[in-house]
Design an enzyme around this catalytic site. Structure first.
Site, short mmCIF file in Angstrom:
data_model
loop_
_atom_site.label_atom_id
_atom_site.label_comp_id
_atom_site.label_asym_id
_atom_site.label_seq_id
_atom_site.Cartn_x
_atom_site.Cartn_y
_atom_site.Cartn_z
N TYR A 158 36.47 47.95 127.76
CA TYR A 158 37.50 47.31 126.93
C TYR A 158 37.92 48.18 125.75
O TYR A 158 38.99 47.99 125.18
CB TYR A 158 37.00 45.95 126.39
CG TYR A 158 36.82 44.89 127.47
CD1 TYR A 158 37.34 45.06 128.74
CD2 TYR A 158 36.14 43.71 127.20
CE1 TYR A 158 37.16 44.11 129.72
CE2 TYR A 158 35.96 42.75 128.18
CZ TYR A 158 36.48 42.96 129.44
OH TYR A 158 36.31 42.01 130.42
N LYS B 56 26.06 48.55 137.91
CA LYS B 56 26.63 48.93 139.21
C LYS B 56 26.22 50.38 139.45
O LYS B 56 27.05 51.28 139.66
CB LYS B 56 28.16 48.73 139.17
CG LYS B 56 28.86 48.83 140.50
CD LYS B 56 28.58 47.68 141.44
CE LYS B 56 29.25 47.93 142.78
NZ LYS B 56 28.79 47.03 143.84
N ASP C 231 27.38 42.64 141.64
CA ASP C 231 27.87 41.77 142.72
C ASP C 231 26.77 40.82 143.18
O ASP C 231 27.00 39.62 143.39
CB ASP C 231 28.45 42.58 143.89
CG ASP C 231 27.64 43.83 144.21
OD1 ASP C 231 26.76 44.20 143.41
OD2 ASP C 231 27.88 44.44 145.26
N ASP D 257 31.23 39.65 130.37
CA ASP D 257 32.36 38.74 130.19
C ASP D 257 32.44 37.80 131.40
O ASP D 257 32.53 36.57 131.28
CB ASP D 257 33.64 39.58 130.07
CG ASP D 257 34.84 38.79 129.60
OD1 ASP D 257 34.67 37.58 129.34
OD2 ASP D 257 35.93 39.37 129.50
N ASP E 189 30.76 33.66 131.72
CA ASP E 189 31.62 32.51 132.05
C ASP E 189 31.08 31.80 133.30
O ASP E 189 31.08 30.57 133.36
CB ASP E 189 33.06 32.96 132.32
CG ASP E 189 33.91 32.86 131.07
OD1 ASP E 189 33.32 32.90 129.96
OD2 ASP E 189 35.14 32.74 131.18
#
Ligand code: NAD
Length: 354
Positions: free
Chosen positions: A142, A188, A220, A244, A248
């Site tokens: 980000y 990852k 994943d 992020d 959620d």
């Protein structure tokens, strides 16, 4: 008597309603346990734009810096949606987090037994879930440079330095020490070099915490495991973008967005806020659920070292829910009586002061 200076940022929409209830509960436990909370209000978001034409005035940043902790409601709403990006409420919140150096976002997801029916997962899968996502908040893709976009090509840069990984990893291991002593570091590393470094540094930091178990998981797989068997997790440590998404996902396991608190720490002063937004669709109607903000206030008391009081608050919420009191968002889940925002705050304050 101990005195704590609390910067209060009520914000917009339901912000003022829910923060008032958190203060009601904080005052109840403070007088019970013999400490004082001194509140100073500052403007942020739309409320600040209306007065100062600036979503994060210097006075707000200074006031926060000179406090022991910050209690925040939520910001934003349709009134300010069409302003240029730099003037928008969300920009004010990002500026505040950055100015205060809040690099670690902690989001616990706790299931209340009384509300297992509110989750979209089966009760047997979620009963007893108690996990916390520790997300890196001020680095990663980000914020990475270079970033670029034209009509045919666009890119961003996912970048983490050793220092950034070390400091967030320490936060996660310290959290795990207070909990069930397990860290799942999510990355990852099978594809990304940045994740390879993440993994190496987390391994090194882990050596300082021999009492904490460390496992690594690809993002994943973590997304799948969270809905398959969320009970396996204690602390999930991860970077900005993975965090992020996963936080959620983790929050939705609980059932209502009105139940989840968060803490942003790392700088001199911690900031405590519900994970939801300003809910302009229900503002001013007295139906918002104040529990996420009240739980954020409990996290604030933990941060200040007032653990006894924070535990009182959590127990009070359990008791009130067990008696069947629900705000409107949870009216369909074993409610015996639907109460207003303010009634819910009063009930929790009364039970916390017992
Ligand atoms: P939201 O979280 O405000 O609302 C989503 C839905 O959940 C709405 O239907 C709302 O009524 C409901 N809801 C939220 N909190 C609730 C509560 N405590 N009790 C009962 N129901 C609740 O998200 P949104 O609608 O996407 O955004 C509204 C505004 O909030 C936007 O301006 C957005 O930018 C802002 N926002 C702010 C923050 C923040 O301040 N940290 C975070 C997210 C969104």
């Amino acid at each position: 008597m101990k005195n704590y200076k609390i910067a209060v940022l009520k914000g917009d929409g339901i912000g003022p309603e829910i923060v008032d209830e958190a203060i009601k509960v904080l005052d109840a436990v403070a007088s019970k346990d013999g400490f004082n909370l001194e509140y100073n209000e500052y403007l942020l978001g739309g409320a600040a734009i209306d007065v100062f034409d600036n979503p994060c005035p210097d006075e707000t940043i200074k006031g926060c810096q000179n406090s022991d902790a910050i209690l925040f409601g939520a910001i934003g709403g349709p009134k300010w949606d069409n302003l240029p990006k730099e003037k928008r409420p969300e920009t004010g919140l990002l500026k505040l987090r950055k100015s205060l150096g809040l690099f670690a976002n902690l989001r616990p997801a706790i299931i209340f037994d009384e509300l297992t029916n509110a989750s979209s997962l089966k009760p047997e899968v979620i009963k007893g879930v108690d996990l916390e996502v520790v997300r890196e908040l001020t680095g990663g893709i980000y914020f990475g440079e270079p970033r670029y976009k034209d009509d045919n090509k666009a890119y961003n840069t996912m970048i983490y330095s050793r220092d950034e990984i070390e400091r967030i990893a320490h936060v996660a291991f310290k959290e795990a020490q207070k909990r069930r002593k397990k860290v799942t570091s999510v990355d990852k590393a099978n594809v990304l070099e940045v994740s390879e470094l993440w993994r190496e540094v987390v391994e090194e930091v882990a050596k300082n915490y021999p009492d904490v178990e460390l496992e690594h998981m690809y993002v994943d797989n973590a997304a799948m495991q969270l809905v398959r068997d969320p009970k396996q997790f204690d602390v999930i440590l991860t970077g900005n973008i993975f965090g992020d998404i996963l936080s959620d996902e983790a929050s939705m396991i609980v059932g209502s967005i009105g139940l989840l608190p968060s803490a942003s720490i790392g700088g001199k002063v911690g900031l405590f806020e519900p994970i939801h937004g300003s809910a302009p669709d229900i503002a001013g109607q007295g139906i918002a659920n104040p529990i996420a903000t009240i739980l954020s206030a409990a996290m604030m008391l933990d941060y200040l070292g007032e653990d006894k009081s924070s535990q009182r608050i959590r127990n009070a919420i359990k008791k009130v829910l067990a008696k069947g009191y629900r705000t409107k968002d949870l009216a369909n889940f074993d409610a015996k009586e639907v109460v207003t925002t303010s009634e819910m705050g009063t009930l929790i304050a009364e039970h916390a002061a017992e």
